[in-house]
Each structure stands twice: as structure tokens, then as C-alpha cells.
Write a protein that holds these residues in place. Structure first.
Motif, PDB file in Angstrom:
ATOM      1  N   THR A  43       1.221  -1.022  -0.223  1.00  0.00           N
ATOM      2  CA  THR A  43      -0.202  -0.196   0.078  1.00  0.00           C
ATOM      3  C   THR A  43       0.764   1.452   0.020  1.00  0.00           C
ATOM      4  OG1 THR A  43      -0.423   0.056   2.266  1.00  0.00           O
ATOM      5  CG2 THR A  43      -2.188  -1.052   1.129  1.00  0.00           C
ATOM      6  N   VAL A  44       0.138   2.241  -0.786  1.00  0.00           N
ATOM      7  CA  VAL A  44       0.761   3.589  -0.843  1.00  0.00           C
ATOM      8  C   VAL A  44       0.001   4.031   0.541  1.00  0.00           C
ATOM      9  CG1 VAL A  44       2.136   5.748  -1.953  1.00  0.00           C
ATOM     10  CG2 VAL A  44       1.788   3.407  -2.654  1.00  0.00           C
ATOM     11  N   VAL A  99      -4.181  11.832  -6.946  1.00  0.00           N
ATOM     12  CA  VAL A  99      -3.323  10.533  -5.790  1.00  0.00           C
ATOM     13  C   VAL A  99      -4.562   9.985  -5.561  1.00  0.00           C
ATOM     14  CG1 VAL A  99      -2.466  12.113  -4.591  1.00  0.00           C
ATOM     15  CG2 VAL A  99      -4.138  11.736  -3.519  1.00  0.00           C
ATOM     16  N   ALA A 137      -6.896   7.907  -8.003  1.00  0.00           N
ATOM     17  CA  ALA A 137      -5.909   7.087  -9.768  1.00  0.00           C
ATOM     18  C   ALA A 137      -4.903   6.485  -8.369  1.00  0.00           C
ATOM     19  CB  ALA A 137      -5.888   7.122 -10.741  1.00  0.00           C
ATOM     20  N   GLU A 138      -3.394   6.295  -7.961  1.00  0.00           N
ATOM     21  CA  GLU A 138      -2.501   6.044  -7.055  1.00  0.00           C
ATOM     22  C   GLU A 138      -3.192   4.187  -6.940  1.00  0.00           C
ATOM     23  OE1 GLU A 138       1.055   4.380  -5.963  1.00  0.00           O
ATOM     24  OE2 GLU A 138       0.372   5.956  -7.219  1.00  0.00           O
ATOM     25  N   ALA A 139      -2.003   3.289  -7.262  1.00  0.00           N
ATOM     26  CA  ALA A 139      -2.840   1.694  -7.604  1.00  0.00           C
ATOM     27  C   ALA A 139      -2.771   1.917  -6.182  1.00  0.00           C
ATOM     28  CB  ALA A 139      -2.040   0.987  -8.576  1.00  0.00           C
ATOM     29  N   ASN A 140      -3.390   0.527  -5.014  1.00  0.00           N
ATOM     30  CA  ASN A 140      -3.215   0.790  -3.740  1.00  0.00           C
ATOM     31  C   ASN A 140      -2.749   1.642  -3.010  1.00  0.00           C
ATOM     32  OD1 ASN A 140      -2.395  -2.260  -4.123  1.00  0.00           O
ATOM     33  ND2 ASN A 140      -0.958  -1.847  -5.419  1.00  0.00           N
ATOM     34  N   LEU A 141      -3.797   3.331  -2.891  1.00  0.00           N
ATOM     35  CA  LEU A 141      -3.390   4.238  -2.030  1.00  0.00           C
ATOM     36  C   LEU A 141      -4.297   3.433  -0.653  1.00  0.00           C
ATOM     37  CD1 LEU A 141      -3.513   7.668  -1.587  1.00  0.00           C
ATOM     38  CD2 LEU A 141      -5.585   7.056  -3.133  1.00  0.00           C
ATOM     39  N   HIS A 154       8.006  13.658   0.003  1.00  0.00           N
ATOM     40  CA  HIS A 154       6.407  12.582  -0.180  1.00  0.00           C
ATOM     41  C   HIS A 154       5.801  12.524  -1.753  1.00  0.00           C
ATOM     42  CE1 HIS A 154       2.993  10.205   0.152  1.00  0.00           C
ATOM     43  NE2 HIS A 154       3.266   9.846   1.164  1.00  0.00           N
ATOM     44  N   LEU A 163       3.384  11.861  -3.101  1.00  0.00           N
ATOM     45  CA  LEU A 163       2.293  11.053  -3.683  1.00  0.00           C
ATOM     46  C   LEU A 163       1.857  12.703  -3.163  1.00  0.00           C
ATOM     47  CD1 LEU A 163      -0.039   8.287  -1.794  1.00  0.00           C
ATOM     48  CD2 LEU A 163       0.948   8.889  -4.548  1.00  0.00           C
ATOM     49  N   ARG A 190       3.057  14.754  -6.257  1.00  0.00           N
ATOM     50  CA  ARG A 190       1.525  15.139  -6.893  1.00  0.00           C
ATOM     51  C   ARG A 190       0.480  15.560  -7.313  1.00  0.00           C
ATOM     52  NH1 ARG A 190      -0.320   9.054  -8.310  1.00  0.00           N
ATOM     53  NH2 ARG A 190       1.770   8.700  -7.961  1.00  0.00           N
TER      54      ARG A 190
END
Length: 294
Positions: A94-95, A117, A119-123, A283, A285, A288
Motif C-alpha cells: 500500500t501507498v 492521487v 488513481a494511485e494503485a493500492n492507495l 513524499h 504523493l 503529485r
């Protein structure tokens, strides 16, 4: 740092400071009072400063003790977080992003600010709402990665905070259809003839709204003040009164609350900031989130 510095001594001092005295600290640690007192004296000797001083029948922190306590809070908070950090690192990819949200910040704006952020996978997004001072305290203790606010961070001699602009939005007036009819002629002076819902004075935009009324000689009839922007809009959607909102989220506002735009609040702008403890954000994210303005 002295080579004789001992984290065990610091821990005993930390417990004494938190418990408010050596006797109560000894009870909590299940140790003899003399042992705890000796450990604290050893810390004072290694640092070269007295950390506690007598006050009445008890002890209080010296200036050096207050500085030591602030650092001890940071050190032991990080220690408490260590097991969960390690567990999270090995259990899943996870992020994690822990965001503090000022209670006066419009929720639709927060949702929009966080879109880069989402759409970040495993957010794993953790959002905590609260007053700015409380959130900045959690930021200093590394419980939060970033704080979203409607104002820049205040100057703080104890910790460096950096405010990164995330953009701004003009303000417009919204209300149900009955208020559209009531304010259509002679706007914005017609706002004096309808009930108004406003954010409370702890929000940055409220001062600008009050000045806007004063400059136009409008005496607002305020029937409700709300610390929570979503609650303000909910009551506005019920027809209780006319309310201001960031034009940036105009489409979402109309879709979710079934209200209409009555007119602009010309000259009033709401600003949005990401507050962190780093001048150059590390960081990924948070980087971003700030990409449009970095």
C-alpha cells in the motif's frame, strides 16, 4: 550529543514530565522513587542542564526541560509508530498518505485537491479533520504527511513549516430557486433582503466576506454560521438561506445540492495551501498534489 547520552534516561524523564512528578512516574514505571530520580539526574548531567526545578511541593520543567520534552515527544512517538510501520511495509504494497484537513475547508474543494492521487494503485488515504493548530501539532509529530488549509502556516519558532500554494478560487453566491427570484433585481444589494448563511469567523474567507459587505454598504441578515462547509451547504440546499461557495466546484455544487448560482462575490478569493515540514517535498504523493505549482 554527549557520548554518555542514554535513551533510557530520556525515557524516564519523559514519563516524569508526562506524569507531573517523580512519585507518580515511579508508580507508573513500577520502580523506586530514588531510582527514577537518579536516572533523571544522570540525563541532566549528560546534557549539562537542569531539566526540573522545585515549585511548591512539586517539580516543574525548566526551559531546558521544555525543549527536552518536545524532542522526547517526537522520539517516542516515532518509536510507538515503528511496529505498525514495519507491519505495513511487509504485509501489503500500500501507498499511504495521511492528510490533515482544516475544518473550515470546503469538502468539495478537498475532494478536488486530492484528485491527482486518487488513481494511485493500492492507495491508503487517511484523512483527519480538525483545527489548524491541532493538525500542525500532528504534522510536527509525523502523524500526518501534509495539512490542507485555507491559510498559510503561522510562524512557529519551534518547528519550520512550509506552505505550498495549491491554487485559489473566486467566490459566488448560491441558493435555491426561490432566492434566485428574490435576488435577481439589484444584485448584490438585494442580498440585504434575504437570509444569509456564512462560514464562522475562524475561516480565512470570512474576513474577506465581511469586508465585501462593508465596501458595498450591505447589512447582511445572518441566520446561520457554520464551521463545517458541508453543513453550511446542506442547510443552504434546504432553503434556509443564501450562501457563498468556491466557484471552482460549481458543477459539483449544483449536482449535489440542487442549488443555483445567484451571482458573483466579486473581489473575494479563497486560497488553498498544502502545509508540510519540508521546503522541498519528499513524499511522492504530496509532490503529485503540488505538481501544477511546483
Amino acid at each position: 550529543m554527549s557520548t554518555s547520552f542514554n535513551y533510557k534516561h530520556l525515557y524516564y524523564f519523559w514519563v516524569v514530565a508526562k506524569e507531573g512528578g517523580i512519585s507518580r512516574a515511579a508508580d507508573k514505571l513500577d520502580m523506586a522513587i530514588q531510582t527514577v530520580s537518579a536516572q533523571v539526574r544522570e540525563l541532566e548531567r549528560s546534557l549539562g542542564f537542569a531539566l526540573l526545578k522545585p515549585a511548591g511541593r512539586g517539580l516543574v520543567l525548566t526551559e531546558a526541560g521544555q525543549a527536552a520534552l518536545q524532542q522526547a515527544d517526537l522520539i517516542f512517538q516515532l518509536g510507538e509508530d515503528l511496529p505498525s510501520k514495519v507491519r505495513d511495509a511487509v504485509s501489503s504494497p500500500t501507498v499511504r498518505l495521511a492528510v490533515g484537513v482544516c475544518d473550515g475547508l470546503p469538502k468539495l474543494v478537498v475532494h478536488l485537491l486530492l484528485q491527482p492521487v486518487m488513481a494511485e494503485a493500492n492507495l491508503r488515504l487517511l484523512c483527519q479533520e480538525g483545527k489548524l493548530d491541532d493538525l500542525l501539532g500532528d504534522l510536527a509529530l509525523h502523524r500526518l504527511d501534509v495539512v490542507l488549509s485555507d491559510r498559510p502556516a503561522p510562524n512557529n519558532p519551534n518547528i519550520k513549516l512550509y506552505s505550498h500554494s495549491m491554487g485559489s478560487s473566486t467566490i459566488a453566491w448560491y441558493g435555491t430557486s426561490k432566492w434566485l427570484e428574490a435576488t435577481h433585481h439589484n444584485f448584490p444589494q438585494s442580498l440585504a433582503d434575504v437570509p444569509l448563511l456564512l462560514p464562522t469567523t475562524h475561516t480565512a474567507v470570512r474576513d474577506r466576506l465581511d469586508l465585501w459587505f462593508e465596501q458595498r454598504a450591505i447589512r447582511p441578515r445572518i441566520v446561520g454560521e457554520f464551521a463545517d462547509g458541508a453543513l453550511l451547504k446542506t442547510f443552504g440546499a434546504s432553503g434556509m438561506g443564501v450562501f457563498p461557495a468556491a466557484a471552482w466546484v460549481h458543477d459539483d455544487l449544483l449536482a449535489r445540492y440542487a442549488v443555483q448560482r445567484l451571482g458573483s462575490c466579486e473581489g473575494v478569493t479563497e486560497h488553498f495551501f498544502a502545509i508540510g515540514t519540508e521546503k522541498k517535498v519528499q513524499h511522492p504523493l504530496v509532490q503529485r498534489l503540488l505538481q501544477p505549482v511546483l
